[in-house]
Structures are given as structure tokens and as C-alpha cells.
Write a protein that holds these residues in place. Structure first.
Motif, PDB file in Angstrom:
ATOM      1  N   VAL A 174       7.924  -3.695  -7.087  1.00 40.94           N
ATOM      2  CA  VAL A 174       8.435  -2.356  -6.773  1.00 40.94           C
ATOM      3  C   VAL A 174       9.295  -1.841  -7.919  1.00 40.94           C
ATOM      4  CG1 VAL A 174       9.899  -1.003  -5.226  1.00 40.94           C
ATOM      5  CG2 VAL A 174       8.318  -2.701  -4.283  1.00 40.94           C
ATOM      6  N   VAL A 175      10.336  -2.590  -8.284  1.00 40.22           N
ATOM      7  CA  VAL A 175      11.296  -2.070  -9.266  1.00 40.22           C
ATOM      8  C   VAL A 175      10.731  -2.057 -10.685  1.00 40.22           C
ATOM      9  CG1 VAL A 175      13.302  -2.693  -7.887  1.00 40.22           C
ATOM     10  CG2 VAL A 175      12.401  -4.330  -9.550  1.00 40.22           C
ATOM     11  N   LEU A 176       9.689  -2.854 -10.938  1.00 41.06           N
ATOM     12  CA  LEU A 176       9.091  -2.885 -12.279  1.00 41.06           C
ATOM     13  C   LEU A 176       7.784  -2.101 -12.350  1.00 41.06           C
ATOM     14  CD1 LEU A 176       9.806  -6.631 -13.131  1.00 41.06           C
ATOM     15  CD2 LEU A 176      11.164  -4.611 -13.724  1.00 41.06           C
ATOM     16  N   ASN A 177       7.505  -1.303 -11.328  1.00 39.10           N
ATOM     17  CA  ASN A 177       6.315  -0.449 -11.315  1.00 39.10           C
ATOM     18  C   ASN A 177       6.574   0.745 -12.230  1.00 39.10           C
ATOM     19  OD1 ASN A 177       4.510   1.723 -10.510  1.00 39.10           O
ATOM     20  ND2 ASN A 177       3.988   0.477  -8.724  1.00 39.10           N
ATOM     21  N   ALA A 178       5.867   0.784 -13.360  1.00 40.95           N
ATOM     22  CA  ALA A 178       6.140   1.800 -14.381  1.00 40.95           C
ATOM     23  C   ALA A 178       5.898   3.213 -13.859  1.00 40.95           C
ATOM     24  CB  ALA A 178       5.301   1.527 -15.620  1.00 40.95           C
ATOM     25  N   ALA A 179       4.807   3.404 -13.119  1.00 38.54           N
ATOM     26  CA  ALA A 179       4.491   4.743 -12.611  1.00 38.54           C
ATOM     27  C   ALA A 179       5.531   5.201 -11.592  1.00 38.54           C
ATOM     28  CB  ALA A 179       3.102   4.748 -11.984  1.00 38.54           C
ATOM     29  N   LEU A 180       5.975   4.286 -10.750  1.00 35.72           N
ATOM     30  CA  LEU A 180       6.983   4.630  -9.759  1.00 35.72           C
ATOM     31  C   LEU A 180       8.305   4.979 -10.433  1.00 35.72           C
ATOM     32  CD1 LEU A 180       7.880   4.848  -6.802  1.00 35.72           C
ATOM     33  CD2 LEU A 180       8.315   2.372  -6.835  1.00 35.72           C
ATOM     34  N   ALA A 213       0.837  -1.206   0.000  1.00 32.27           N
ATOM     35  CA  ALA A 213       0.000   0.000   0.000  1.00 32.27           C
ATOM     36  C   ALA A 213       0.872   1.256   0.000  1.00 32.27           C
ATOM     37  CB  ALA A 213      -0.927  -0.017   1.217  1.00 32.27           C
ATOM     38  N   GLU A 214       1.970   1.225   0.730  1.00 30.27           N
ATOM     39  CA  GLU A 214       2.872   2.379   0.762  1.00 30.27           C
ATOM     40  C   GLU A 214       3.492   2.634  -0.608  1.00 30.27           C
ATOM     41  OE1 GLU A 214       4.237   1.938   5.471  1.00 30.27           O
ATOM     42  OE2 GLU A 214       5.404   1.006   3.876  1.00 30.27           O
ATOM     43  N   ILE A 215       3.894   1.586  -1.281  1.00 34.20           N
ATOM     44  CA  ILE A 215       4.479   1.741  -2.618  1.00 34.20           C
ATOM     45  C   ILE A 215       3.424   2.260  -3.595  1.00 34.20           C
ATOM     46  CG2 ILE A 215       5.482   0.500  -4.572  1.00 34.20           C
ATOM     47  CD1 ILE A 215       7.429   0.946  -2.259  1.00 34.20           C
ATOM     48  N   ASP A 216       2.232   1.693  -3.534  1.00 35.83           N
ATOM     49  CA  ASP A 216       1.165   2.133  -4.438  1.00 35.83           C
ATOM     50  C   ASP A 216       0.857   3.610  -4.225  1.00 35.83           C
ATOM     51  OD1 ASP A 216       1.006  -0.418  -5.451  1.00 35.83           O
ATOM     52  OD2 ASP A 216      -0.753  -1.002  -4.263  1.00 35.83           O
ATOM     53  N   ALA A 217       0.877   4.047  -2.973  1.00 38.29           N
ATOM     54  CA  ALA A 217       0.572   5.449  -2.677  1.00 38.29           C
ATOM     55  C   ALA A 217       1.644   6.368  -3.255  1.00 38.29           C
ATOM     56  CB  ALA A 217       0.452   5.647  -1.178  1.00 38.29           C
ATOM     57  N   ILE A 218       2.896   5.961  -3.192  1.00 41.39           N
ATOM     58  CA  ILE A 218       3.974   6.779  -3.766  1.00 41.39           C
ATOM     59  C   ILE A 218       3.818   6.858  -5.279  1.00 41.39           C
ATOM     60  CG2 ILE A 218       6.474   6.985  -4.068  1.00 41.39           C
ATOM     61  CD1 ILE A 218       6.746   5.355  -1.427  1.00 41.39           C
ATOM     62  N   ALA A 219       3.568   5.715  -5.901  1.00 42.74           N
ATOM     63  CA  ALA A 219       3.447   5.679  -7.358  1.00 42.74           C
ATOM     64  C   ALA A 219       2.239   6.473  -7.854  1.00 42.74           C
ATOM     65  CB  ALA A 219       3.356   4.233  -7.831  1.00 42.74           C
ATOM     66  N   GLY A 251      15.639  -3.790 -14.278  1.00 42.64           N
ATOM     67  CA  GLY A 251      14.744  -4.000 -15.412  1.00 42.64           C
ATOM     68  C   GLY A 251      13.624  -3.006 -15.552  1.00 42.64           C
ATOM     69  N   ALA A 252      13.665  -1.896 -14.834  1.00 43.80           N
ATOM     70  CA  ALA A 252      12.557  -0.943 -14.872  1.00 43.80           C
ATOM     71  C   ALA A 252      12.338  -0.356 -16.253  1.00 43.80           C
ATOM     72  CB  ALA A 252      12.807   0.184 -13.860  1.00 43.80           C
ATOM     73  N   ALA A 253      13.390  -0.284 -17.079  1.00 43.27           N
ATOM     74  CA  ALA A 253      13.261   0.316 -18.404  1.00 43.27           C
ATOM     75  C   ALA A 253      12.907  -0.700 -19.484  1.00 43.27           C
ATOM     76  CB  ALA A 253      14.561   1.036 -18.768  1.00 43.27           C
ATOM     77  N   LEU A 254      12.684  -1.950 -19.109  1.00 45.17           N
ATOM     78  CA  LEU A 254      12.343  -2.977 -20.088  1.00 45.17           C
ATOM     79  C   LEU A 254      10.908  -2.827 -20.576  1.00 45.17           C
ATOM     80  CD1 LEU A 254      13.868  -6.222 -18.486  1.00 45.17           C
ATOM     81  CD2 LEU A 254      14.777  -4.920 -20.420  1.00 45.17           C
ATOM     82  N   ALA A 255      10.658  -3.377 -21.758  1.00 47.91           N
ATOM     83  CA  ALA A 255       9.285  -3.468 -22.256  1.00 47.91           C
ATOM     84  C   ALA A 255       8.517  -4.481 -21.413  1.00 47.91           C
ATOM     85  CB  ALA A 255       9.285  -3.875 -23.724  1.00 47.91           C
ATOM     86  N   GLU A 256       7.199  -4.490 -21.538  1.00 48.75           N
ATOM     87  CA  GLU A 256       6.362  -5.315 -20.655  1.00 48.75           C
ATOM     88  C   GLU A 256       6.708  -6.798 -20.746  1.00 48.75           C
ATOM     89  OE1 GLU A 256       4.122  -6.692 -17.865  1.00 48.75           O
ATOM     90  OE2 GLU A 256       4.403  -4.546 -18.208  1.00 48.75           O
TER      91      GLU A 256
END
Length: 675
Positions: free
Chosen positions: A104-110, A39-45, A145-150
Motif C-alpha cells: 500500500v505505502v510503496l504503491n507508486a501510482a497511489l 483489490a480496493e487499493i488497486d482500484a484506487i491507484a 518510504g513512498a518517495a524512495l527509489a525502487e
């Protein structure tokens, strides 16, 4: 009823309420804390406000506190007092934690928020530590891997989850093999063993339902047995069991796990655009490239192997003089090396050990820390995770600095080896948070009513792990992600290996190496012989280490081997591994590399750090005092308190004025570079 793992802490210094913890609380606490962290991560993103350092980077630093706290307690219990129930919980938690990390690390919005800050960093007016934290966060997300395609992110999630499962299985298989194997000894089998080994095998048997004397696979028991037992057949049996951990067939065999792990690591590296797993891993280390690692290892391997081969010839002559057929075997080396040490240096470990009492060596480590850094240690009367453990409050000039916990004895269900961990790391973001630091060792338990005695190697281990603890205790940074030992893998061993040098300072041993029965200090001639033998058998020690490091590097530098055991044999043959020396960690029990990814393609880091620690201690030699206050202040300011607030080479140059070469390492090991 409130779960004790989630309740506000009321124990002294905010320690966990260990006495209240039950196994039934772990799973619900985990699920609750994991949901809170999500929930904390989602709120930041999803924050509608534009990203800034506080609402994104600092918010990430503040997130997951409840999860981190409860997992610190759980993994402590699981590693030092494993049970089938806790092993099952580990297997359940491991993939969920890997999935959460991936989320966390693959969250596109974050990542978009972090990337926006990184791209606009020039206008943010960040303090140096803030700028470093942003750099590290952005780098870590990109490398994860955050910059990878889906499609790539999806595959990466699956790989990460499976690797977590494999690492847990590897560690639990190894623990099972170490826990379950014993070699019973008849009274006649004790002939020739010194009293401290006899006490240790009897104590080990008593721990196992009152059985008679047994040899276990605890290093602090099996190594002395191999050193002192005149029974070549028993030494062979013990050594083969030691080397067979993780490779006995059946449910605890790790060989298939190793092959799958290496294949998945190689696939992960390719997804992230690296030539190999090693190339990706080393990009952010001091070494930077696999070739730089290989160059260092081979520069030391050549003289070390020459020394080991010369030593082997001498030991084989002793073997045949005893009436045994050549060749010298790996289970013979320690026995005849001990005889040779006695002959050449008149240094009998059985006579030495009474001067190396555990309690006195702890006092020595504390006293060195006081003289160098002004730290004081006061015993605490608190309930801990196990009756063996003990705690101290660490202060400086009356200021609370840390809680230090030591858990020193081997026991069934305790993971082998020695390590340092922080149940709570130093930081300032959430107030002045001081660390809870834990050293775990596996020294042989003494017989009832007898003092615990250490080997010289044990004493070095104690100082080594305490060096890691000092890195945590003296940390003075704002952000936990940069705190204490949160540094490059090939830099993290510098404080620990450097601290070992103070064990060899004569004035330290003159004061603290006192006889367990008489209280007399170590005789001056024994002290001189001990220090004079410091480089003894260094060819063996260096060869067994570098062999493991080269195998690790080879596994991760090229295509993954279909049969890692065969590939291990090929590497050893190519480098000319002496037949009478085994790898320090053969592949099926190479926990540094396969029970998690921390030291994968990174086992070399002990030697990389040794290049620095040998040079760093020379700074005290140059000052003319092993406790020189100015040099100690510089060491604390630029290394021990700084954590990961700058690149390690910059931190080292700030301390020493330059980067070191390997000359001090070779000299310290007594190796001839021209060999």
C-alpha cells in the motif's frame, strides 16, 4: 456455508457473532478479506479519474473494512486465549500483513495521487479535519518510504516483513515463558501470606489441572507474593524467574530476536534518511527529538535515584535486623517496603484489599464517567469471546455511545499486562459508527464463591485502561484514521493517566471502597492513610520506569548494539542504577518495545504524558471541584473527542491555555528537584 467472520453482523449493536467463530474460519476469512482489501487499493491507484479528496483519501479510509473487522476478532482471541493453532495462524498472517502494508505505502501510482493532492492542497477548499487527514496520509506515506527509489523500496519491504515475523516470535516466546513457569508451594510455604494471596495461589493451582497452590508469572500474583512472603529463598526464585522471561535459552529465548530487530530498525531509519531510529520515530511525536526525551528523563532521574538510594538504606537496615546478610537484593525490596509502609503509614494491604472489590471499582470508574461526561452504563446480555468477559451499553441522554467490554482475570494463554483496544472505532464516513471498546486486565482470579479483590495498583490499572476507553467512547470525528487513540504515542497516555487521578478523589473512595463482607465503607482513618501514602516508594517506582525508558532510548538513538544485554548493563551502570532495583521491563521481555514497534523509542511517553496529566488535573483543582462541569466539557471538547484532528500540543493548549512544565509531575511523585 458463509464464514461467520465475513457474514453480515446480526448480533446486537453489530457485535461479532463470537459464538459462531471457529478456528477453522480464520485462515479462509483472512485470505478472502486480504484479497478484497488488495483489490480496493488497486482500484484506487488505477482510477482513471483525476485524484480528488473523495476518490483517493476518503476511498482509502473506506478500504479494508472486512479485513479490519476479521482481524479485530482474530487478534482478540489470539491475545486473550492463545492456543498452538492460533499462534501458528499469527505466524502465518504476520508477514502477509506486513507485505500488504508495504504494498500500500510503496504503491507508486497511489502515492502519486496522494502527492498531487498534497502539492495542490491550497486549491482544494478542504474542511479542517479533511486537511488534517490529507496531511497525515501524505506524511505517513513519505515516512514509510513512498518517495524512495525502487531499490530502497524493495529493501524496505523485506525489512518490514522480517520485523513483523520477529515481533510475533518475541510475543509468543514471552507468552510461552509466562504460561509454562510455575512454582509449587507446600502448605508450610504459605505461612506469613495474607489470605488474599493464599486464595490467589490456590486458585492459580486449581486452574492448572487441580494442582496445589502455585505462584505464576502473572503480575497480579507474583508481585503480592514478593510483597508478603517471608521466605527469602522463595522470593529470590520467583523474582529470578520473573526477570528471566525471554532469556532462558532454548526455543523461547528472545535475545537474538532483540539484536536482529534493533539492527533492522537502524537500517530502516537509514534508508529513510534519519540519523537514527529514535530520530525518525520522534519526529512526529510531541517530544520531537531524542535529546528532549533524554532531558526530561534525566531531570526526573536525579531526584528519583536520590530518593531510592535513601530508601534502600532504610530497607537494608530492616533486612539485617531480621538476621539476613546485606546487601539488599531486588527480591527483598517489595517485602521490606511493604513492612515499612505498614510501620510508617499503618497501611496493611491485606486489610485494604477487601475494600477494593473489582465490581465496586468498575462501578466507581463508571460513576466518575457519568459525573464528568454524562455517560451511563447498562449491562448487556450478549455472548462474548470468553465466559470471563462482560459487556455494557454506554449511552448519554439516551443516545447510544459505545459498547464497552471488560475482560479482567488472568488465565493460562492470556497475554500478560493490561491494554485497551477497539474492535470497532468511531467514525462518521460510513454513517454514525459508534465504537466497540475492550479493556483487558490480568487480575488474580478469586477462589470459587469469593469476590475479586484488587490491590491499589490493580485499581489504578483499571482506571488507567478505562481512561483509554473513554478516549475511544467520546471520540467525535469523521475519519477513523483520526479517531479515538489515533494520536501521537507520547499523547495517547494522557487520557489514561489523567483518569487515574479520580481514583484518589476522597468522595469516590468514600462511596465505592466498601468492605467485601460487611459492606461498610472504608474507615476515614484508613482512607486518610491510603491517600497519605500515595507517594510512598515513589523513588523505586520512578527508577524502575526511567531505567527501562533510558535503555529503550539508547538502543534506538545510536548504532544498534551487537549484544543488547551487554549494552543494557552499560546503560544501567552509567546512570548509577541502584543494585536492589531491577528495570520494570528487562530487554528480553520488553514487550512494549519488541513485540511490535509501537513503543520502540517511545516508552518514555508514559512520563511525557504524566507531565500533562498532572497539570491537566490541576485544572480541576483550580476550579475547586474534581467534577467541575465546565472543565470536564473542555477536556472532552479539546482532548477526548478530538482524536488526532490536530497536533497534540495544539489540542493541549486549547484545553489548558499553555503547555506544562515538570513541576506538577515532581510534586505528584513527591520528588525533590534539588536532590
Amino acid at each position: 456455508m458463509i464464514n461467520s467472520l465475513l457474514a453480515p453482523r446480526t448480533a446486537p449493536f453489530d457485535l461479532p457473532d463470537f459464538a459462531a467463530v471457529t478456528d477453522a474460519e480464520f485462515a479462509p476469512a483472512f485470505e478472502t478479506a486480504l484479497a478484497e482489501a488488495r483489490a480496493e487499493i488497486d482500484a484506487i491507484a488505477a482510477n482513471p479519474e483525476p485524484p480528488d479528496f473523495v476518490n483517493t483519501i476518503e476511498a482509502l479510509e473506506r478500504s479494508g473494512r472486512a479485513l479490519s473487522d476479521m482481524l479485530g476478532v482474530f487478534f482478540l482471541f489470539a491475545s486473550v486465549d492463545s492456543t498452538p493453532e492460533r499462534e501458528a495462524l499469527q505466524r502465518a498472517f504476520s508477514p502477509k500483513l506486513a507485505e500488504f502494508s508495504s504494498d500500500v505505502v510503496l504503491n507508486a501510482a497511489l502515492f502519486a495521487r496522494i502527492d498531487a493532492l498534497w502539492q495542490g492542497r491550497a486549491a482544494l477548499d478542504l474542511a479542517p479535519e479533511q486537511a488534517r487527514l490529507l496531511e497525515v496520509k501524505h506524511r505517513d506515506f513519505v515516512r514509510a518510504g513512498a518517495a524512495l527509489a525502487e531499490e530502497g523500496r524493495a529493501r524496505l519491504r523485506a525489512i518490514n516483513t522480517r520485523l513483523a515475523e520477529l515481533g510475533t516470535a518475541f510475543a509468543q516466546n514471552l507468552l510461552a515463558d509466562e504460561r509454562d513457569w510455575t512454582m509449587s508451594l507446600a502448605e508450610a510455604d504459605l505461612d506469613g501470606l495474607p489470605g488474599f494471596v493464599i486464595d490467589a495461589v490456590r486458585a492459580a493451582g486449581a486452574e492448572r489441572d487441580g494442582a496445589g497452590p502455585v505462584v505464576t508469572l502473572s503480575r497480579s500474583l507474583i508481585v503480592p507474593f514478593l510483597q508478603f512472603s517471608p521466605r527469602r529463598d522463595l522470593r529470590e526464585r520467583a523474582w529470578r524467574a520473573w526477570m528471566a522471561r525471554g532469556a532462558r535459552g532454548g526455543a523461547t529465548d528472545n535475545r537474538a530476536i532483540v539484536a536482529e530487530t534493533l539492527a533492522l530498525r537502524a537500517e530502516r531509519a537509514a534508508l529513510l534518511g534519519f540519523d537514527s531510529f529514535a530520530a525518525g520515530k520522534l519526529e512526529t511525536e510531541m517530544a520531537k527529538t531524542p535529546q528532549a526525551v533524554r532531558d526530561l528523563l534525566m531531570a526526573v532521574w536525579t531526584p528519583a535515584r536520590a530518593q531510592a538510594e535513601a530508601d534502600a538504606a532504610l530497607l537494608e537496615a530492616m533486612l539485617t535486623a531480621d538476621g539476613h546478610p546485606a546487601p539488599l537484593e531486588p527480591w527483598d525490596w517489595r517485602y521490606y517496603a511493604e513492612k515499612r509502609r505498614m510501620a510508617e503509614h499503618d497501611l496493611d494491604e491485606a486489610a485494604l484489599k477487601p475494600f477494593l472489590q473489582l465490581d465496586r471499582m468498575i462501578e466507581a470508574a463508571f460513576d466518575c464517567a457519568h459525573r464528568l461526561f454524562g455517560l451511563d452504563f447498562v449491562p448487556l446480555d450478549v455472548t462474548l469471546h470468553h465466559p470471563d468477559a462482560r459487556a455494557w451499553e454506554v449511552t448519554r441522554a439516551g443516545r447510544h455511545m459505545a459498547v464497552f467490554i471488560g475482560d479482567y482475570f488472568a488465565r493460562p494463554g492470556k497475554r500478560s499486562g493490561a491494554w485497551c483496544t477497539a474492535l470497532r472505532a468511531q467514525q462518521k464516513l460510513a454513517g454514525e459508527i459508534r465504537p466497540h471498546v475492550l479493556n483487558v486486565c490480568n487480575f488474580a482470579r478469586p477462589a470459587e464463591g469469593r469476590p475479586a479483590l484488587l490491590s491499589w495498583d490493580d485499581a489504578r490499572t483499571l482506571f488507567h485502561e478505562f481512561g483509554h476507553a473513554l478516549h475511544q467512547m467520546l471520540s467525535d470525528v469523521t475519519y477513523e484514521s483520526l479517531s479515538g487513540t489515533s494520536v501521537a504515542r507520547d499523547f495517547v497516555e494522557l487520557p489514561s493517566q489523567l483518569y487515574e487521578h479520580w481514583l484518589e478523589v476522597p468522595q469516590v473512595l468514600e462511596r465505592f471502597a466498601t468492605h467485601a463482607e460487611t459492606g461498610a465503607p472504608m474507615p476515614a482513618d484508613m482512607l486518610a492513610r491510603l491517600l497519605g501514602a500515595a507517594k510512598f516508594d515513589m523513588g523505586f517506582q520512578t527508577v524502575e520506569f526511567i531505567a527501562s525508558a533510558l535503555v529503550d532510548l539508547d538502543f534506538h538513538e545510536g548504532p544498534p548494539p551487537a549484544d543488547p544485554i551487554q549494552r543494557e548493563a552499560e546503560v544501567l551502570q552509567a546512570i548509577g542504577m541502584p543494585r536492589a532495583i531491577g528495570m520494570r521491563h528487562a530487554t528480553p521481555h520488553f514487550a512494549h518495545v519488541f513485540s511490535g514497534g509501537g513503543y520502540a523509542a517511545g516508552y518514555y511517553s508514559y512520563m511525557w504524558s504524566e507531565v500533562m496529566d498532572a497539570d491537566a488535573f490541576s485544572a480541576f483543582d483550580e476550579a475547586g471541584d474534581p467534577f467541575d462541569p465546565e472543565t470536564a466539557r473542555a477536556l472532552e471538547a479539546h482532548i477526548l473527542s478530538a482524536g488526532g484532528t490536530a497536533e497534540p500540543d495544539a489540542l493541549y493548549v486549547a484545553f489548558r491555555g499553555r503547555l506544562p512544565g515538570i513541576e506538577a509531575l515532581l510534586k505528584g511523585r513527591g520528588l525533590d528537584v534539588a536532590a
